[in-house]
Design an enzyme around this catalytic site. Structure first.
Site, PDB file in Angstrom:
ATOM      1  N   SER A 150       0.397 111.276  42.257  1.00 49.02           N
ATOM      2  CA  SER A 150       0.601 112.449  43.121  1.00 49.02           C
ATOM      3  C   SER A 150       2.072 112.812  43.011  1.00 49.02           C
ATOM      4  O   SER A 150       2.894 112.011  42.574  1.00 49.02           O
ATOM      5  CB  SER A 150       0.274 112.070  44.567  1.00 49.02           C
ATOM      6  OG  SER A 150       0.791 113.028  45.451  1.00 49.02           O
ATOM      7  N   TYR A 163       1.122 106.576  51.941  1.00 42.92           N
ATOM      8  CA  TYR A 163       0.650 107.288  50.745  1.00 42.92           C
ATOM      9  C   TYR A 163       1.773 107.324  49.698  1.00 42.92           C
ATOM     10  O   TYR A 163       1.564 107.038  48.521  1.00 42.92           O
ATOM     11  CB  TYR A 163       0.215 108.700  51.149  1.00 42.92           C
ATOM     12  CG  TYR A 163      -0.484 109.494  50.073  1.00 42.92           C
ATOM     13  CD1 TYR A 163      -1.794 109.214  49.703  1.00 42.92           C
ATOM     14  CD2 TYR A 163       0.166 110.549  49.433  1.00 42.92           C
ATOM     15  CE1 TYR A 163      -2.442 109.953  48.723  1.00 42.92           C
ATOM     16  CE2 TYR A 163      -0.472 111.300  48.449  1.00 42.92           C
ATOM     17  CZ  TYR A 163      -1.774 111.003  48.096  1.00 42.92           C
ATOM     18  OH  TYR A 163      -2.405 111.749  47.124  1.00 42.92           O
TER      19      TYR A 163
HETATM   20  N1  LIG Z   1      -5.798 116.947  46.828  1.00 44.35           N
HETATM   21  C1  LIG Z   1      -4.549 117.006  46.398  1.00 44.35           C
HETATM   22  O1  LIG Z   1      -3.850 117.999  46.591  1.00 44.35           O
HETATM   23  C2  LIG Z   1      -3.978 115.849  45.641  1.00 44.35           C
HETATM   24  C3  LIG Z   1      -2.672 115.971  45.189  1.00 44.35           C
HETATM   25  C4  LIG Z   1      -2.133 114.924  44.475  1.00 44.35           C
HETATM   26  C5  LIG Z   1      -2.887 113.803  44.177  1.00 44.35           C
HETATM   27  N2  LIG Z   1      -4.166 113.706  44.636  1.00 44.35           N
HETATM   28  C6  LIG Z   1      -4.893 112.490  44.273  1.00 44.35           C
HETATM   29  O2  LIG Z   1      -6.041 112.887  43.515  1.00 44.35           O
HETATM   30  C7  LIG Z   1      -7.077 111.909  43.694  1.00 44.35           C
HETATM   31  C8  LIG Z   1      -8.359 112.631  44.105  1.00 44.35           C
HETATM   32  O3  LIG Z   1      -8.074 113.330  45.307  1.00 44.35           O
HETATM   33  P1  LIG Z   1      -9.089 114.321  45.985  1.00 44.35           P
HETATM   34  O4  LIG Z   1      -8.265 115.317  46.671  1.00 44.35           O
HETATM   35  O5  LIG Z   1     -10.132 114.726  45.017  1.00 44.35           O
HETATM   36  O6  LIG Z   1      -9.710 113.324  47.110  1.00 44.35           O
HETATM   37  P2  LIG Z   1     -11.102 113.410  47.876  1.00 44.35           P
HETATM   38  O7  LIG Z   1     -10.874 112.709  49.181  1.00 44.35           O
HETATM   39  O8  LIG Z   1     -11.658 114.770  47.885  1.00 44.35           O
HETATM   40  O9  LIG Z   1     -12.038 112.476  46.952  1.00 44.35           O
HETATM   41  C9  LIG Z   1     -11.764 111.097  46.773  1.00 44.35           C
HETATM   42  C10 LIG Z   1     -13.045 110.366  46.374  1.00 44.35           C
HETATM   43  O10 LIG Z   1     -12.715 108.977  46.257  1.00 44.35           O
HETATM   44  C11 LIG Z   1     -13.734 108.210  46.886  1.00 44.35           C
HETATM   45  N3  LIG Z   1     -13.199 106.921  47.330  1.00 44.35           N
HETATM   46  C12 LIG Z   1     -12.327 106.695  48.344  1.00 44.35           C
HETATM   47  N4  LIG Z   1     -12.121 105.376  48.481  1.00 44.35           N
HETATM   48  C13 LIG Z   1     -12.870 104.755  47.540  1.00 44.35           C
HETATM   49  C14 LIG Z   1     -13.092 103.396  47.189  1.00 44.35           C
HETATM   50  N5  LIG Z   1     -12.491 102.395  47.849  1.00 44.35           N
HETATM   51  N6  LIG Z   1     -13.921 103.108  46.172  1.00 44.35           N
HETATM   52  C15 LIG Z   1     -14.555 104.111  45.512  1.00 44.35           C
HETATM   53  N7  LIG Z   1     -14.388 105.410  45.786  1.00 44.35           N
HETATM   54  C16 LIG Z   1     -13.564 105.731  46.800  1.00 44.35           C
HETATM   55  C17 LIG Z   1     -14.190 109.081  48.052  1.00 44.35           C
HETATM   56  O11 LIG Z   1     -15.471 108.697  48.515  1.00 44.35           O
HETATM   57  C18 LIG Z   1     -14.157 110.466  47.444  1.00 44.35           C
HETATM   58  O12 LIG Z   1     -15.381 110.804  46.838  1.00 44.35           O
HETATM   59  C19 LIG Z   1      -6.566 110.925  44.753  1.00 44.35           C
HETATM   60  O13 LIG Z   1      -6.038 109.790  44.112  1.00 44.35           O
HETATM   61  C20 LIG Z   1      -5.460 111.695  45.433  1.00 44.35           C
HETATM   62  O14 LIG Z   1      -4.495 110.848  46.015  1.00 44.35           O
HETATM   63  C21 LIG Z   1      -4.736 114.706  45.367  1.00 44.35           C
END
Ligand SMILES: NC(=O)c1ccc[n+]([C@@H]2O[C@H](COP(=O)([O-])OP(=O)(O)OC[C@H]3O[C@@H](n4cnc5c(N)ncnc54)[C@H](O)[C@@H]3O)[C@@H](O)[C@H]2O)c1
Length: 282
Positions: A150, A163
């Protein structure tokens, strides 16, 4: 031909290995779901891991996905699924996308102990466990792993110590894997997205929506007002970069933290107050 070595505990099926296999964690929603759809559309065999069985099953009814309910932070959960994963993938993996992650807010003082513990467990230990469990299969295929970090892997954000700390930690795992497994032909990289429109960030926008009594789109506009591109990413824009990094077109790329943030990292925050003086320069 069966490869030899300590990890040779699954059958290696050369016929199954003709089709590329990608394993994606957190595949049930958000970026992970988007990645699953994209790789499937590009003729990869997709192995999707998540805690959310209902969403995984629904996705598997739409695309060619092999769903596995796995808690990425728990060794026994991986171990229960690995033999079947190896069976569908032919014993090797071409790409692993360590995408699953969670968010809990709080400062060094206000963050609760359970919130800190679960962040470390999922975002940090979960990423290491993903690498630990899949590297033997990646070695066999000379595949690669992409960690989803991130912008919080590079910078601090307010009230977000858990985080930020765990996402910084991913860089250490990614670089260590690049160094230790490069000689075996395995690449390891990290993508650091800025704001992207997913369920996770929609939730974060709720604070802005409440404070300014505004819509979701207006909240995103506020959150991205200082980014050169002045908008959040669509998930596809991040997913495509990940696909490139994981592909053979990026065959000399390893140990890299690739930040995909609409230009946010180029901004000198100390100069933001002067922006208004130069509003017409362009
Ligand atoms: N949304 C953003 O703007 C953003 C920005 C930077 C980085 N990220 C990173 O991108 C990645 C995806 O983010 P997102 O926004 O799609 O998140 P999201 O919450 O929409 O989806 C995350 C998925 O991971 C699954 N998950 C959580 N814990 C788990 C575990 N212990 N075992 C298996 N599955 C698990 C959840 O059930 C969910 O389906 C994450 O690592 C997040 O930190 C997101």
């Amino acid at each position: 031909m069966r490869p030899r070595g300590r990890e040779d505990h699954f059958n290696y099926d050369s016929e199954l290995r003709m089709k590329k296999t990608v394993l994606i964690t957190g595949a049930a929603q958000g970026l992970g779901e988007n990645l699953a759809r994209m790789y499937a559309a590009h003729d990869y065999r997709v192995v999707g891991l998540d805690l959310n069985e209902a969403r995984l099953t629904a996705l598997a009814s739409e695309i060619e996905l092999h769903p596995f309910v796995v808690d990425i932070s728990v060794r026994s959960s991986w171990e229960a699924a690995l033999p079947q994963i190896a069976e569908v993938s032919g014993g090797g993996l071409d790409a692993v996308i360590a995408n699953a992650g969670i968010l809990k807010m709080g400062s060094a003082v206000s963050m609760t102990d359970p919130d800190w513990d679960i962040l470390v467990k999922v975002n940090y230990t979960g990423a290491l466990m993903t690498a630990k469990m899949t590297l033997p299969m990646l070695e066999r295929s000379k595949g690669n792993i992409v960690f989803v970090g991130s912008i919080s892997s590079n910078f601090a954000a307010a009230n977000d110590v858990g985080y930020v700390a765990t996402k910084h930690g991913l860089a250490g795992i990614m670089k260590s894997v690049a160094l230790d497994f490069g000689p075996k032909g395995v690449r390891s990289n990290m993508i650091c997205p800025g704001w992207m429109k997913t369920p996770m960030s929609n939730e974060e926008m709720e604070g802005i929506m409440k404070k300014y009594d505004c819509t979701l789109d207006e909240a995103y506009a506020r959150a991205t007002t200082n980014l050169p591109l002045r908008r959040p990413a669509e998930m596809e824009e991040i997913a495509e970069v990940i696909r490139f990094v994981s592909s053979s077109q990026a065959s000399f790329l390893t140990g890299v933290n690739l930040t995909v943030d609409g230009g946010g990292s180029t901004v000198d925050v100390g100069m933001l107050a002067l922006d208004a003086l130069h509003a017409d320069y362009a």
